[in-house]
Design an enzyme around this catalytic site. Structure first.
Site, PDB file in Angstrom:
ATOM      1  N   ASP A   1      39.529  51.383  46.618  1.00  0.00           N
ATOM      2  CA  ASP A   1      40.331  50.916  47.693  1.00  0.00           C
ATOM      3  C   ASP A   1      41.099  49.824  47.232  1.00  0.00           C
ATOM      4  OD1 ASP A   1      40.762  49.550  50.161  1.00  0.00           O
ATOM      5  OD2 ASP A   1      39.181  51.008  51.046  1.00  0.00           O
TER       6      ASP A   1
ATOM      7  N   ALA B   1      40.955  57.310  52.047  1.00  0.00           N
ATOM      8  CA  ALA B   1      41.725  55.968  51.940  1.00  0.00           C
ATOM      9  C   ALA B   1      43.047  56.671  52.500  1.00  0.00           C
ATOM     10  CB  ALA B   1      42.049  55.789  50.584  1.00  0.00           C
TER      11      ALA B   1
ATOM     12  N   GLU C   1      46.683  54.722  55.293  1.00  0.00           N
ATOM     13  CA  GLU C   1      47.100  54.047  56.233  1.00  0.00           C
ATOM     14  C   GLU C   1      46.685  54.742  57.434  1.00  0.00           C
ATOM     15  OE1 GLU C   1      48.155  51.027  56.066  1.00  0.00           O
ATOM     16  OE2 GLU C   1      48.120  50.727  53.926  1.00  0.00           O
TER      17      GLU C   1
ATOM     18  N   THR D   1      42.572  64.104  60.442  1.00  0.00           N
ATOM     19  CA  THR D   1      42.442  63.427  61.931  1.00  0.00           C
ATOM     20  C   THR D   1      42.736  64.808  62.861  1.00  0.00           C
ATOM     21  OG1 THR D   1      43.824  62.396  63.606  1.00  0.00           O
ATOM     22  CG2 THR D   1      44.715  62.411  61.366  1.00  0.00           C
ATOM     23  N   ASP D   2      42.258  64.720  64.065  1.00  0.00           N
ATOM     24  CA  ASP D   2      43.030  65.767  64.969  1.00  0.00           C
ATOM     25  C   ASP D   2      44.436  65.722  65.589  1.00  0.00           C
ATOM     26  OD1 ASP D   2      42.674  63.527  66.628  1.00  0.00           O
ATOM     27  OD2 ASP D   2      41.535  64.489  67.977  1.00  0.00           O
ATOM     28  N   GLU D   3      44.939  64.344  65.031  1.00  0.00           N
ATOM     29  CA  GLU D   3      46.240  64.257  65.512  1.00  0.00           C
ATOM     30  C   GLU D   3      47.323  65.014  64.671  1.00  0.00           C
ATOM     31  OE1 GLU D   3      47.425  59.935  65.918  1.00  0.00           O
ATOM     32  OE2 GLU D   3      45.214  59.466  66.011  1.00  0.00           O
TER      33      GLU D   3
ATOM     34  N   TYR E   1      52.451  58.734  61.305  1.00  0.00           N
ATOM     35  CA  TYR E   1      51.013  58.823  60.742  1.00  0.00           C
ATOM     36  C   TYR E   1      50.408  60.313  60.511  1.00  0.00           C
ATOM     37  CZ  TYR E   1      45.804  58.807  61.124  1.00  0.00           C
ATOM     38  OH  TYR E   1      44.556  59.106  60.798  1.00  0.00           O
ATOM     39  N   SER E   2      50.593  60.817  61.996  1.00  0.00           N
ATOM     40  CA  SER E   2      50.051  62.238  61.881  1.00  0.00           C
ATOM     41  C   SER E   2      50.871  63.181  60.910  1.00  0.00           C
ATOM     42  CB  SER E   2      49.797  62.810  63.418  1.00  0.00           C
ATOM     43  OG  SER E   2      51.241  62.918  63.880  1.00  0.00           O
TER      44      SER E   2
ATOM     45  N   SER F   1      52.219  62.368  58.073  1.00  0.00           N
ATOM     46  CA  SER F   1      51.564  61.956  56.722  1.00  0.00           C
ATOM     47  C   SER F   1      50.172  62.503  56.402  1.00  0.00           C
ATOM     48  CB  SER F   1      51.678  60.669  56.430  1.00  0.00           C
ATOM     49  OG  SER F   1      50.713  59.720  57.120  1.00  0.00           O
ATOM     50  N   LYS F   2      49.308  62.562  57.290  1.00  0.00           N
ATOM     51  CA  LYS F   2      48.150  63.064  57.317  1.00  0.00           C
ATOM     52  C   LYS F   2      48.251  64.570  57.268  1.00  0.00           C
ATOM     53  CE  LYS F   2      44.653  61.591  57.145  1.00  0.00           C
ATOM     54  NZ  LYS F   2      43.517  60.846  55.875  1.00  0.00           N
TER      55      LYS F   2
ATOM     56  N   ARG G   1      41.751  60.640  74.764  1.00  0.00           N
ATOM     57  CA  ARG G   1      41.259  60.707  73.335  1.00  0.00           C
ATOM     58  C   ARG G   1      39.682  61.222  73.742  1.00  0.00           C
ATOM     59  NH1 ARG G   1      45.932  60.665  73.276  1.00  0.00           N
ATOM     60  NH2 ARG G   1      47.212  59.360  72.045  1.00  0.00           N
TER      61      ARG G   1
ATOM     62  N   ASP H   1      54.933  52.011  77.147  1.00  0.00           N
ATOM     63  CA  ASP H   1      54.112  53.211  76.694  1.00  0.00           C
ATOM     64  C   ASP H   1      54.605  53.197  75.044  1.00  0.00           C
ATOM     65  OD1 ASP H   1      52.459  55.197  76.116  1.00  0.00           O
ATOM     66  OD2 ASP H   1      53.333  56.606  77.337  1.00  0.00           O
TER      67      ASP H   1
ATOM     68  N   HIS I   1      54.166  58.952  72.399  1.00  0.00           N
ATOM     69  CA  HIS I   1      52.599  58.833  72.635  1.00  0.00           C
ATOM     70  C   HIS I   1      51.997  60.262  72.925  1.00  0.00           C
ATOM     71  CE1 HIS I   1      49.211  56.137  74.610  1.00  0.00           C
ATOM     72  NE2 HIS I   1      48.927  56.826  73.322  1.00  0.00           N
TER      73      HIS I   1
END
Ligand code: NAD
Length: 357
Positions: free
Chosen positions: A42, A88, A90, A140-142, A165-166, A168-169, A229, A294, A298
Site C-alpha cells: 500500500d 489498491a 483510488e 466495482t459494479d460501476e 473512477y469507473s 479507470s476501474k 445503490r 447533484d 451521477h
C-alpha cells in the site's frame, strides 16, 4: 467444522490496498481465520490507516506506490506470493471528478505494473506452486454504467463506465482479462456493489452523513436523493472475495451484491432515525437534511444479480441492510476520535468535493 479460508498450499498472500477500508477488513479476516503470511502492499495514501490491523508478526506492510514499476516488482519478489488479491485503487468518484489523473495513474498504470511484476513471478514458479497460483482483481459494479428503474447487472452486462473512477476501474478489469488471455495468468475478477461498515474513511456517503448529523451541520443530499445503490456490508464482501479468490473459476468474473437496494434518501433517513434512537437531540436529525447540487454525471441506479456467486460458490450475505447499518452507526459513534484523526491527517474537513467547479 467450517471450511478453511484458504487452501493449505496457499501460504503467502499479497494483498494490495490492505491499508484501506475493504483491504483492511480482508487482512483482519485472514489474520483471524487462517495462518497465512500477509504482505500488504500500500502506498499509504490519504484514505489509509492501519489501526484496525494493529501489529501482528504475520502481517508485513510493504509501503510501495504501484505507479513505481521497479518498487512494485521488488515488492512482489519479496512477498513471493501464492495468491495476490489486488484492491489498491483510488476509490472515490467525487475525487475522480476533481483530479482524474491520479485515478489513471494508480488504477490503470498501477494495475499494469502489478500485472507485469506478478506475471514475471508466476512464470518462474516451480510447477507445483504455479498450478495453484491465482491473481484476484477486485473491482466495482460501476464499470457497468447506470441502470434505469428495472434490471440488474450481471457478469454478461456490457461495460459502460461513465465517471473517471469507473472508467479507470473498467480499464484495469480489461488489462487483467487481457493478461489472462494473452499470457495465461490465472486470474479471477469480482465486481461488487457499494460497501459500508466500520473503518471507512469518512468521505463517503454513510460516514459523512453520520458525522455531519452528530456535528449538527447540514446533511448534504445530492440532487433529488433518488439515486439508488445496492449496499453490502463489508464483511459479506470479504467472504465473497475469499470464496472467489480460492474457489472461483480461472478466467471468470463474479458479481457481488446483497439485494440491498436503497435510494440515497432512504439511506440518509435511515441513519437519521438510528441516531434519533442512539444519540437523541431536541430535534429529529432528519431536519438537517439539505438538498445540494447533484454530482456531475451521477449514475442513477446500480443493482447486482449475484446468481453466479451464490449458485456456483455458495456465497450468501450474512447481514441485512438494517442490521449492518445499525452496527455501522454504533461503530462510528464509538470511534469519533478515529474519524477526527484520519480526517486531520488527510487534510480533509468533510467539505463538498467533486462539483467540477
Ligand atoms: P480505499 O480508498 O479505502 O483504499 C484503497 C487503498 O489503496 C488505500 O489504502 C490506498 O493507499 C491504496 N492505494 C491507492 N492507490 C495506490 C497505489 N498507486 N499504490 C499502492 N496503494 C494504493 O478503497 P476501498 O473502498 O477499500 O476499495 C478497495 C477496492 O475495492 C478498490 O479497488 C475499489 O475500486 C473496490 N471496490 C470498492 C467498493 C466500495 O464501496 N468501497 C465497492 C466495490 C469495489
Amino acid at each position: 467444522m467450517t471450511a478453511p479460508l484458504v487452501p493449505q498450499n496457499t501460504k503467502r498472500v499479497l494483498v494490495t490496498g490492505g491499508a484501506g477500508f475493504i483491504g483492511g477488513a480482508l487482512v483482519r479476516k485472514l489474520l483471524s481465520g487462517s495462518d497465512v503470511q500477509i504482505f500488504n502492499l500500500d502506498k499509504c495514501g490519504y484514505a489509509s490507516d492501519l489501526t484496525s490491523i494493529g501489529s501482528d508478526p504475520r502481517h508485513e506492510l510493504l509501503r510501495v506506490d504501484l505507479v513505481d514499476a521497479d518498487a512494485t516488482a521488488a515488492a512482489v519478489q519479496q512477498a513471493d506470493p501464492d495468491l495476490v488479491m489486488h484492491l489498491a485503487a483510488e476509490s472515490h468518484v467525487d475525487r475522480s471528478i476533481d483530479g482524474p489523473g491520479a485515478f489513471i495513474e494508480s488504477n490503470v498504470l498501477g494495475t499494469f505494473n502489478l500485472l507485469q511484476a506478478v506475471r514475471a513471478h508466476w512464470e518462474q514458479l516451480p510447477d507445483e506452486r504455479k498450478a495453484h497460483f491465482r491473481f484476484h482483481h477486485i473491482s466495482t459494479d460501476e464499470v457497468f454504467g447506470s441502470l434505469g428503474a428495472t434490471g440488474r447487472f450481471s457478469e454478461t452486462t456490457p461495460y459502460d463506465p461513465r465517471s473517471p473512477y469507473s472508467a479507470s476501474k473498467a480499464a484495469s478489469d480489461h488489462l487483467v482479462m487481457a493478461w489472462h488471455h494473452t499470457y495465461g495468468l490465472p486470474v479471477v475478477l469480482t465486481n461488487c456493489s457499494n460497501n459500508y461498515g466500520p473503518w471507512q474513511f469518512p468521505e463517503k456517503l454513510i460516514p459523512v452523513v453520520i458525522l455531519k448529523a452528530i456535528a449538527g451541520e447540514p446533511i448534504p443530499l445530492y440532487g433529488d436523493g433518488a439515486n439508488v445503490r445496492d449496499w453490502l456490508y463489508v464483511e459479506d464482501h470479504v467472504d465473497a472475495l475469499l470464496l472467489a479468490a480460492t474457489k472461483g473459476e480461472i478466467g471468470s468474473s463474479y458479481c457481488v451484491g446483497g439485494h440491498g437496494e436503497r435510494s440515497n434518501r432512504e439511506v440518509v433517513e435511515a441513519i437519521c432515525s438510528l441516531l434519533d434512537q442512539m444519540k437523541p437531540k431536541s430535534k429529529p436529525y432528519a431536519e438537517l437534511i439539505t438538498r445540494v447540487t447533484d454530482r456531475p454525471g451521477h449514475d442513477h441506479r446500480y443493482a447486482i444479480d449475484p446468481n453466479r456467486i451464490t449458485t456456483k460458490l455458495g456465497w450468501q450475505p450474512l447481514h441485512d441492510f438494517s442490521e449492518g447499518l445499525t452496527a455501522t452507526v454504533a461503530w462510528y459513534l464509538e470511534n469519533l476520535d478515529w474519524c477526527q484523526k484520519v480526517r486531520a491527517r488527510a487534510g480533509y474537513d468533510g467539505g463538498r468535493i467533486g462539483t467540477n467547479k
